[in-house]
Motif scaffolding. Structure first.
Motif, PDB file in Angstrom:
ATOM      1  N   ILE A   1       0.842  -1.217  -0.122  1.00  0.00           N
ATOM      2  CA  ILE A   1      -0.116  -0.187  -0.056  1.00  0.00           C
ATOM      3  C   ILE A   1       0.766   1.134  -0.058  1.00  0.00           C
ATOM      4  CG2 ILE A   1      -1.607   1.273   1.224  1.00  0.00           C
ATOM      5  CD1 ILE A   1      -3.023  -1.331   2.303  1.00  0.00           C
TER       6      ILE A   1
ATOM      7  N   GLN B   1       2.520   1.480  -3.308  1.00  0.00           N
ATOM      8  CA  GLN B   1       1.645   1.942  -4.493  1.00  0.00           C
ATOM      9  C   GLN B   1       1.466   3.714  -4.083  1.00  0.00           C
ATOM     10  OE1 GLN B   1      -2.111  -0.234  -3.943  1.00  0.00           O
ATOM     11  NE2 GLN B   1      -1.268  -1.991  -5.079  1.00  0.00           N
ATOM     12  N   GLY B   2       1.357   4.088  -3.146  1.00  0.00           N
ATOM     13  CA  GLY B   2       1.241   5.380  -2.622  1.00  0.00           C
ATOM     14  C   GLY B   2       2.527   6.250  -3.336  1.00  0.00           C
TER      15      GLY B   2
ATOM     16  N   SER C   1      -2.635   8.458  -1.949  1.00  0.00           N
ATOM     17  CA  SER C   1      -3.689   7.392  -2.499  1.00  0.00           C
ATOM     18  C   SER C   1      -4.979   7.914  -2.169  1.00  0.00           C
ATOM     19  CB  SER C   1      -3.490   6.266  -1.401  1.00  0.00           C
ATOM     20  OG  SER C   1      -2.215   5.515  -1.614  1.00  0.00           O
TER      21      SER C   1
ATOM     22  N   SER D   1      -8.014   8.582  -4.980  1.00  0.00           N
ATOM     23  CA  SER D   1      -9.291   8.257  -4.912  1.00  0.00           C
ATOM     24  C   SER D   1     -10.539   8.920  -5.366  1.00  0.00           C
ATOM     25  CB  SER D   1      -9.465   7.188  -3.592  1.00  0.00           C
ATOM     26  OG  SER D   1      -9.359   8.343  -2.378  1.00  0.00           O
TER      27      SER D   1
ATOM     28  N   THR E   1      -7.137   2.445  -5.103  1.00  0.00           N
ATOM     29  CA  THR E   1      -7.033   3.423  -3.709  1.00  0.00           C
ATOM     30  C   THR E   1      -8.333   3.453  -3.054  1.00  0.00           C
ATOM     31  OG1 THR E   1      -7.534   5.331  -5.209  1.00  0.00           O
ATOM     32  CG2 THR E   1      -5.039   4.727  -4.728  1.00  0.00           C
TER      33      THR E   1
ATOM     34  N   THR F   1      -8.492   0.247  -1.258  1.00  0.00           N
ATOM     35  CA  THR F   1      -7.712   0.204   0.070  1.00  0.00           C
ATOM     36  C   THR F   1      -7.987   0.850   0.981  1.00  0.00           C
ATOM     37  OG1 THR F   1      -5.737  -0.298  -1.572  1.00  0.00           O
ATOM     38  CG2 THR F   1      -5.385   0.742   0.631  1.00  0.00           C
TER      39      THR F   1
END
Length: 643
Positions: free
Chosen positions: A190, A193-194, A393, A397, A608, A611
């Protein structure tokens, strides 16, 4: 000599008057208050009544009773008869969950295909094959580079922050403590990915802020090592912070009297005292980064940087499947980790670090004015470690496209509507992951409680094995554990017996339990040490069996710690990408795989949003269960005290 007969058990007692210690008679105010503070289970078994009777006979109170060799021998024999069976059950469970899979990984390296249908001749050819394949050789080199640089940089950052936290007055000190635990709990994929959403060519830094230099700074080996250092520095921060609990000012005062500057005192006295903690933090970072699967999985579509863990994943997802090669790579990961731990112990054995003396004092809150420099350093570290990746993230989103920036027309909630639509894949994946996590958490909590009880209250001969297994399995990456599970539960022998579990959801529960048990055991060992052994012995003397003693004495006392251990296991199992990617049945949707697949397909908004929704749901479940359990525990003990 007087014999007290309790349910046909003759217990010899030696009368030894003690004029200095007298215990209150039953019925006195002191006795009533003492009895009220004991758990209801001890009163139910008549433990206080039995002990009061023995105290009246001996006139020596609890001290004289505890000194009786006959009582010690009786209590030990009584415990061993019941606890041996429980210990064997714990050992068998650890063999199935941890030791068996790890043993198959080690054997597979020297006998490729032994536990699969790709049987080959035993030898060292499999171990040497990694050096003849460019991709695997590069994976080995990348993993060692990433782990070594992160250990040095992350260890240095964590040590500096810990020293500043406990040496200067900081406004951001509490935030630094909370953020350190949050970063450890957050899955690495996570955070990775950010960082990709922030630093990629089409990311926030380049598209929104115009910082075109950021992609080149991050997407190179040194930049990735910096990202992993920011993810792993809390290991060093927490270990050094724990080591700074005590202080010895005599050494520092002597150096200052000799004319040493504050910087020299720090470099030559204070830092060398923290060498064991600094090394511990660096080794923990090295192990964590070497076994990390989230970063290479997140980078797969953006930047080619293969590592050992990702090479294992590729080996079992290519055609043809190479279980033998995956076993060899898993052996290298495990072997490197063990070498790192052995080197750490060798360094500690060759020097003494026992500097605490009689003048050691607990370190209080730092005094003086607040340090602006310390707060500035902490702010930068927190911003890069948690605000940048999580903030990126969150922003993505709520936007339709990264290229359009934060314009009002670009803001939307459609990503949340997409993932929350009835019958969608996300809700199915979230439900499956929650169910698997609940089962794994409950199983790990029960097994950890049994293991902690056996280690604490019995002389079981295999206690060292239980403790060693739970300690070493902390360093076993999820990828390596998953490969071991494939070797065990996909072996031809079990398949012929109809016991093969590979490809079934239950294998995810077993793997999640194995990954959570070591942490749960460490949490429960501290709580178990607070349980008085005299309570268990008194209950056993009244005829209470092992199950009744556990249910009515041990569990009520350690209830809060048991809930914490179980919830920790639940949170980690929900987002375990490595285990779910390797062991997931083909048609089963699970949350980590759903998020990672959406990210790989360029659906950044959906990934996102999923998540954040899943993370928020998990936090709500944990907070709700903790609040409910806390209320029940307070009500239980409140009723016990009043009775």
């Amino acid at each position: 000599m007087v014999r007290l007969r309790v349910r046909s058990i003759a217990l010899p007692l030696t009368i030894s008057p003690s004029p200095t210690k007298r215990r209150s008679r039953p019925g006195s105010p002191t006795a009533r208050s003492t009895r009220a503070s004991w758990p209801r289970s001890a009163l139910r078994f008549g433990a206080l009544t039995c002990e009061d009777a023995m105290t009246d006979l001996t006139r020596g109170g609890p001290a004289g009773l505890a000194a009786s060799p006959a009582r010690i021998g009786f209590g030990r024999r009584l415990r061993l008869k019941a606890e041996d069976g429980l210990g064997m059950l714990v050992v068998l469970a650890l063999i199935v969950l941890v030791l068996g899979p790890m043993a198959t990984v080690l054997v597979q390296a020297f006998w490729p295909g032994m536990f699969t249908r790709q049987m080959a001749e035993p030898g060292f050819s499999g171990l040497l094959e990694v050096f003849s394949r460019p991709l695997w050789q590069r994976s080995l080199t990348n993993s060692l580079f990433l782990a070594a640089v992160s250990a040095v940089a992350g260890g240095l950052l964590g040590t500096v922050l810990a020293v500043l936290r406990h040496s200067t007055r900081m406004a951001l000190g509490p935030a630094l403590d909370i953020a350190s635990w949050a970063i450890i709990v957050l899955p690495s994929f996570i955070l990775a990915q950010g960082w990709i959403l922030f630093a990629s060519r089409g990311g926030i830094a380049n598209q929104w802020l115009g910082w075109s230099i950021v992609p080149d700074m991050v997407f190179n080996p040194w930049g990735l090592a910096a990202v992993m250092s920011l993810k792993a520095f809390p290991f060093a921060y927490l270990t050094v912070s724990a080591a700074m609990q005590w202080r010895m000012d005599d050494f520092s005062h002597a150096a200052k009297l000799c004319g040493a500057s504050p910087l020299r005192v720090l470099a030559t006295i204070q830092i060398p005292m923290l060498v064991p903690a600094v090394l511990s933090g660096a080794i923990l970072i090295f192990i964590d980064v070497l076994g990390d699967f989230g970063l290479p999985a997140a980078l797969a579509t953006t930047y080619r940087f293969p590592t050992l863990t990702y090479a294992i994943y590729v080996a079992i997802n290519q055609s043809p499947i190479r279980f033998d090669l995956a076993g060899v790579l898993a052996f290298y990961v495990t072997g490197i980790m063990l070498l790192a731990v052995m080197a750490y112990f060798w360094i500690l054995r060759n020097r003494r670090y026992d500097f605490l003396g009689g003048k050691a004092q607990l370190r209080g809150a730092p005094g003086g004015p607040r340090s602006k420099w310390s707060d500035a350093i902490a702010l930068v570290a927190l911003g890069l470690a948690i605000v940048v990746p999580l903030g990126s993230s969150v922003l993505v989103s709520f936007t339709r496209s990264l290229s359009q920036g934060l314009a009002p027309a670009n803001l939307t909630l459609e990503h949340y509507g997409y993932v929350l639509q009835t019958g969608g894949a996300f809700l199915s994946a979230l439900g499956n992951s929650m169910g698997i996590a609940v089962a794994a958490a409950l199983a790990s909590g029960v097994l950890a409680a049994m293991a902690a009880y056996v280690v604490t209250f019995s002389d079981f001969r295999l206690n060292r094995l239980i403790d060693l297994t739970c300690t070493l399995s902390l360093a076993v990456p999820g990828v390596v554990l998953g490969i071991g599970y494939i070797f065990v539960w996909n072996s031809p022998a079990l398949d012929d017996l109809g016991l093969a579990l590979y490809g079934k959801p239950v294998i995810l529960v077993l793997a999640g339990t194995a990954g959570a048990v070591p942490i749960a055991v460490r949490v429960l060992l501290g709580a178990m040490a607070q349980v008085p052994a005299s309570m268990l012995s008194a209950a056993a003397m009244q005829g209470a069996g092992l199950a009744r003693r556990l249910a009515t004495i041990v569990v009520p006392i350690i209830a809060a710690a048991l809930v914490s251990a179980t919830l920790t296991a639940f949170g980690s199992a929900v987002f375990d990408l490595a285990i779910n990617s390797i062991l997931r049945p083909p048609r089963l949707d699970v949350l980590p795989v759903y998020v990672n697949r959406a990210f790989e397909q360029g659906m950044f908004g959906a990934a996102t949003a999923a998540t954040l929704v899943a993370g928020g749901t998990t936090i709500l479940v944990i907070v709700g269960v903790r609040a409910l359990s806390g209320m029940l525990i307070r009500r239980l003990f409140g009723a016990t005290t009043k009775s």
